[in-house]
Design a protein around this motif. Sequence first.
Motif, mmCIF file in Angstrom:
data_model
loop_
_atom_site.group_PDB
_atom_site.id
_atom_site.type_symbol
_atom_site.label_atom_id
_atom_site.label_comp_id
_atom_site.label_asym_id
_atom_site.label_seq_id
_atom_site.Cartn_x
_atom_site.Cartn_y
_atom_site.Cartn_z
ATOM 1 N N PHE A 14 9.407 -42.145 -4.821
ATOM 2 C CA PHE A 14 10.342 -41.170 -5.380
ATOM 3 C C PHE A 14 11.116 -41.724 -6.575
ATOM 4 O O PHE A 14 11.399 -40.991 -7.524
ATOM 5 C CB PHE A 14 11.300 -40.668 -4.295
ATOM 6 N N GLY A 18 9.115 -40.089 -9.381
ATOM 7 C CA GLY A 18 10.079 -39.025 -9.647
ATOM 8 C C GLY A 18 10.418 -38.921 -11.116
ATOM 9 O O GLY A 18 10.652 -37.819 -11.646
ATOM 10 N N GLY A 22 9.622 -35.678 -13.460
ATOM 11 C CA GLY A 22 10.695 -35.024 -14.206
ATOM 12 C C GLY A 22 10.362 -34.886 -15.678
ATOM 13 O O GLY A 22 10.616 -33.845 -16.297
ATOM 14 N N VAL A 122 7.207 -30.891 -7.911
ATOM 15 C CA VAL A 122 8.661 -31.012 -7.734
ATOM 16 C C VAL A 122 9.181 -29.962 -6.757
ATOM 17 O O VAL A 122 9.949 -30.270 -5.831
ATOM 18 C CB VAL A 122 9.365 -30.891 -9.098
ATOM 19 N N TRP A 125 8.124 -30.656 -3.148
ATOM 20 C CA TRP A 125 9.008 -31.633 -2.507
ATOM 21 C C TRP A 125 10.349 -31.005 -2.148
ATOM 22 O O TRP A 125 10.977 -31.379 -1.155
ATOM 23 C CB TRP A 125 9.222 -32.850 -3.407
ATOM 24 N N PHE A 153 15.107 -34.348 -9.791
ATOM 25 C CA PHE A 153 13.891 -34.819 -10.453
ATOM 26 C C PHE A 153 14.033 -34.730 -11.973
ATOM 27 O O PHE A 153 13.664 -35.661 -12.699
ATOM 28 C CB PHE A 153 12.684 -33.993 -10.007
ATOM 29 N N HIS A 156 16.405 -37.328 -13.373
ATOM 30 C CA HIS A 156 15.741 -38.630 -13.355
ATOM 31 C C HIS A 156 14.746 -38.733 -14.511
ATOM 32 O O HIS A 156 14.650 -39.777 -15.183
ATOM 33 C CB HIS A 156 15.029 -38.799 -12.014
ATOM 34 N N SER A 190 18.121 -42.936 -9.906
ATOM 35 C CA SER A 190 17.245 -43.666 -8.971
ATOM 36 C C SER A 190 17.896 -43.745 -7.599
ATOM 37 O O SER A 190 17.227 -43.565 -6.566
ATOM 38 C CB SER A 190 16.973 -45.080 -9.503
ATOM 39 N N MET A 193 17.531 -40.373 -5.944
ATOM 40 C CA MET A 193 16.184 -40.165 -5.419
ATOM 41 C C MET A 193 15.983 -40.950 -4.126
ATOM 42 O O MET A 193 15.414 -40.429 -3.154
ATOM 43 C CB MET A 193 15.142 -40.596 -6.445
ATOM 44 N N CYS A 197 15.368 -39.348 -0.275
ATOM 45 C CA CYS A 197 14.203 -39.770 0.504
ATOM 46 C C CYS A 197 14.611 -40.321 1.861
ATOM 47 O O CYS A 197 14.032 -39.960 2.896
ATOM 48 C CB CYS A 197 13.424 -40.807 -0.288
#
Length: 249
Positions: A14, A18, A22, A122, A125, A153, A156, A190, A193, A197
Amino acid sequence: MEITLLAFFAVGYFVLAGADLGVGALLPYLGRSDDERGRVLASITPFFLGNEVWLIASAGILVGAFPVLEGELLSGMYVPFVMLLLGWMVRDAGIWLRGRVDRAGWRGGCDGAVATGSWTVVLSWGFILPGMGQESVTGLAAVIIVPAVAALFCAHGLAFAGLRLDGGPRERARRFYGASSERTVYALTSGGMALVCLLAGSRLPLTENLADPATLALLTPSLLVITPVLVASQVWLWRVFGRAPVRSQ
């Protein structure tokens, strides 16, 4: 150990993939011309296949170490997972095939495939992550959660674009985070993300669904050998391709 390794690979996917998802979703915004869109895609091309390996490794651990849970997840969220795979294939096909034909219309179609495939992954998810441990989200929850995941996303991806691009694409990315450092924004997204997760994974009954000891005795040592190799490969990719931005000609 198996739960820790699953979390490690899932978070790695991710955080790393990710960003390129994005970027792909925002390709029409970041690249306003054929040349700019080519440079935007060049910023993720060295990394996207390596990033996907983290998802494949996560799926392998889930199948090997938690076989019953893997079946329950797929049966409970069959449609989002199918859409995710379709989007993944369309996005990758667009990246791979863009340079095969030297025609603006062909490249435009491939750019559309990248953006459409990225958005499909995206949004898939967005349905899957909050539905971990149960069926995928629906109704008002979907209206709130799915766009929030998609926005993460995209944020990021914008941070990654700010790090990897210059000129117009970089300036468009910077509109969303102003004077903040790209590295700071990338670190924050980050972390977001990774947090999403881990929160999704914490809802899964992992301990109760571990495979039998004989299976784990074969699987775990293999993972401990593979993990350093994968990490070293990812570090090498970033050292070779990630230092300098993709500059305009």
